[in-house]
Design a protein around this motif. Structure first.
Motif, short mmCIF file in Angstrom:
data_model
loop_
_atom_site.label_atom_id
_atom_site.label_comp_id
_atom_site.label_asym_id
_atom_site.label_seq_id
_atom_site.Cartn_x
_atom_site.Cartn_y
_atom_site.Cartn_z
N ARG A 1 42.72 64.01 -16.14
CA ARG A 1 42.93 63.76 -14.69
C ARG A 1 44.58 63.94 -14.43
NH1 ARG A 1 38.68 61.17 -12.34
NH2 ARG A 1 40.02 59.36 -10.92
N LEU A 2 45.80 63.25 -14.85
CA LEU A 2 46.67 64.20 -14.66
C LEU A 2 47.84 64.71 -15.69
CD1 LEU A 2 49.65 62.38 -13.73
CD2 LEU A 2 49.31 60.69 -15.98
N ASP A 3 48.49 65.74 -14.41
CA ASP A 3 49.71 66.45 -15.50
C ASP A 3 50.59 65.94 -15.08
OD1 ASP A 3 50.25 69.09 -15.88
OD2 ASP A 3 50.29 69.90 -14.27
N VAL A 4 52.03 66.49 -15.73
CA VAL A 4 53.17 65.35 -15.76
C VAL A 4 53.93 66.69 -15.63
CG1 VAL A 4 55.02 64.22 -16.91
CG2 VAL A 4 52.53 63.32 -16.91
N ILE A 5 54.57 67.38 -14.80
CA ILE A 5 55.99 68.39 -15.31
C ILE A 5 56.89 67.91 -15.27
CG2 ILE A 5 56.21 70.29 -13.79
CD1 ILE A 5 53.30 69.93 -11.95
N HIS A 6 58.22 67.97 -16.23
CA HIS A 6 59.33 67.63 -16.57
C HIS A 6 60.29 68.98 -15.78
CE1 HIS A 6 62.12 67.03 -19.70
NE2 HIS A 6 62.60 66.76 -18.45
N GLY A 7 60.50 68.91 -15.06
CA GLY A 7 61.76 69.51 -14.70
C GLY A 7 62.34 69.16 -12.81
N ASP A 8 63.11 70.07 -12.06
CA ASP A 8 63.56 69.90 -11.18
C ASP A 8 62.43 70.10 -9.90
OD1 ASP A 8 64.70 69.92 -9.14
OD2 ASP A 8 66.69 70.21 -9.75
N PHE B 1 57.65 58.86 -20.68
CA PHE B 1 57.55 57.87 -21.12
C PHE B 1 55.85 57.70 -19.92
CE2 PHE B 1 56.16 53.87 -18.29
CZ PHE B 1 55.96 53.00 -19.12
N ILE B 2 55.63 58.11 -18.81
CA ILE B 2 54.46 58.86 -17.69
C ILE B 2 53.19 59.32 -19.14
CG2 ILE B 2 53.65 59.74 -15.96
CD1 ILE B 2 56.43 59.75 -14.38
N ARG B 3 53.66 60.23 -19.75
CA ARG B 3 52.65 60.85 -20.42
C ARG B 3 52.63 59.56 -22.01
NH1 ARG B 3 56.62 65.93 -20.99
NH2 ARG B 3 55.60 66.99 -19.43
N GLU B 4 53.06 58.85 -22.39
CA GLU B 4 52.47 57.95 -23.04
C GLU B 4 51.61 56.83 -22.18
OE1 GLU B 4 54.24 54.80 -26.22
OE2 GLU B 4 55.68 56.62 -25.72
N GLU B 5 52.09 56.45 -20.79
CA GLU B 5 52.02 55.44 -20.44
C GLU B 5 50.51 55.56 -19.64
OE1 GLU B 5 50.93 51.35 -18.80
OE2 GLU B 5 52.41 52.24 -20.60
N PHE B 6 49.78 57.03 -19.26
CA PHE B 6 49.36 57.37 -19.10
C PHE B 6 47.91 58.46 -19.61
CE2 PHE B 6 51.83 56.23 -15.99
CZ PHE B 6 50.95 55.30 -14.61
#
Length: 298
Positions: A112-119, A99-104
């Motif tokens: 300007r934004l990197d989403v790292i999916h993980g623990d 969702f964060i990747r899609e919303e932003f």
């Protein structure tokens, strides 16, 4: 007001820093599970204040957020980035990361934004100059002990009890291993208590925001890992005198000769209890223990 930028789907993206947190949760359309530490901050006033708690001279060019959730704080942080800045968000939940990747999407495409999916306890931390996060409370201790050695400015939301222990002074009931370890790396301040009503769903506990400004300690230790292990060991015996605490915790601190350490410490110090010692006093004891106690990794 800044005009919204075009989105890949032909619509327009909200201006960074102006998204409604309740609207983000609705658009995500995912079940909010408090049992998974999902308590989303929805108070706009608190969200607006959090980035301002970074030290005035903090480098904001590479911000890190741990636990992005539905992206309310992500939105505020993007709104404070310098022109060449970048925000990395670590999010464990599959749906919220997507969702964060899609919303932003506009910020992702603009690098300007990197989403790292993980623990956050397992992934490699990206390069960052400061970290601002509403942390999952269940892993607060593990996360803070991972972040503090990086010696970067931190603004972190915790359960209030944890925050109060983090900033506690020697001689108080809240003072412990966390207090000493945090102050070894930084000046720590509790900058705001946050009421339960600021979250959706409401947590069962109060929350608080802590600012950590990195600095070198005003003492030296012979080995940092041993110092932190020694402090941890002594606080497992916080109601004992130092004499007994040192003798009883060699299996934790790694001291092969705890009796030799006891013999090298002044009698008046041995009568004290761990909770009365300033970090500098722990450093003095750790130096004696390192030199006399034949330490090894336990």
């Amino acid at each position: 007001m800044t005009e919204p930028s075009p989105r890949a789907d032909g619509g327009s993206a909200p201006v960074a820093g102006e998204r409604d947190p309740d609207g983000l949760i609705r658009r995500a359309g995912l079940r909010v599970d408090p049992d998974q530490d999902q308590h989303f901050l929805v108070d706009d006033r608190v969200l607006d204040r959090i980035p301002t708690y970074l030290p005035a001279d903090a480098d904001r060019s590479r911000l890190l957020e741990i636990g992005g959730g539905a992206g309310a704080l992500t939105d505020r942080l993007l709104g404070t980035l310098p022109d060449d800045g970048r925000l990395s968000v670590i999010e464990r939940h599959d749906g919220y990361a997507a969702f964060i990747r899609e919303e932003f999407d506009d910020a992702v495409r603009a690098d300007r934004l990197d989403v790292i999916h993980g623990d956050a306890l397992e992934v490699e931390l990206p390069e960052f100059t400061a970290c601002v996060s509403n942390l999952p409370y269940g892993i607060s201790s593990e996360i803070v002990f991972r972040l503090l050695p990086e010696k970067r400015p931190l603004v972190l939301m915790f359960q209030a009890e944890f925050a109060e222990r983090m900033v506690a002074e020697a001689g108080t009931s809240e003072y412990g291993r966390l207090s000493v370890s945090a102050r070894h790396y930084a000046d720590v301040e509790l900058v705001e208590h946050v009421p339960r009503e600021a979250f959706e769903p409401k947590p069962a506990v109060r929350s608080a925001i802590v600012r950590c400004t990195p600095r070198d300690p005003d003492y030296e230790v012979p080995d940092e890992a041993f110092f932190l292990r020694f402090v941890k060991a002594l606080f497992t015996q916080r109601r004992k005198t130092l004499r007994n605490a040192i003798r009883n915790t060699g299996h934790i601190s790694g001291l092969a000769e705890p009796e030799a350490v006891v013999e090298a410490i002044d009698e008046d110090v041995l009568r004290r209890r761990p909770g009365t010692l300033e970090p500098s006093a722990f450093a003095e004891l750790a130096t004696i223990a390192y030199e006399r106690g034949e330490p090894h990794d336990p």
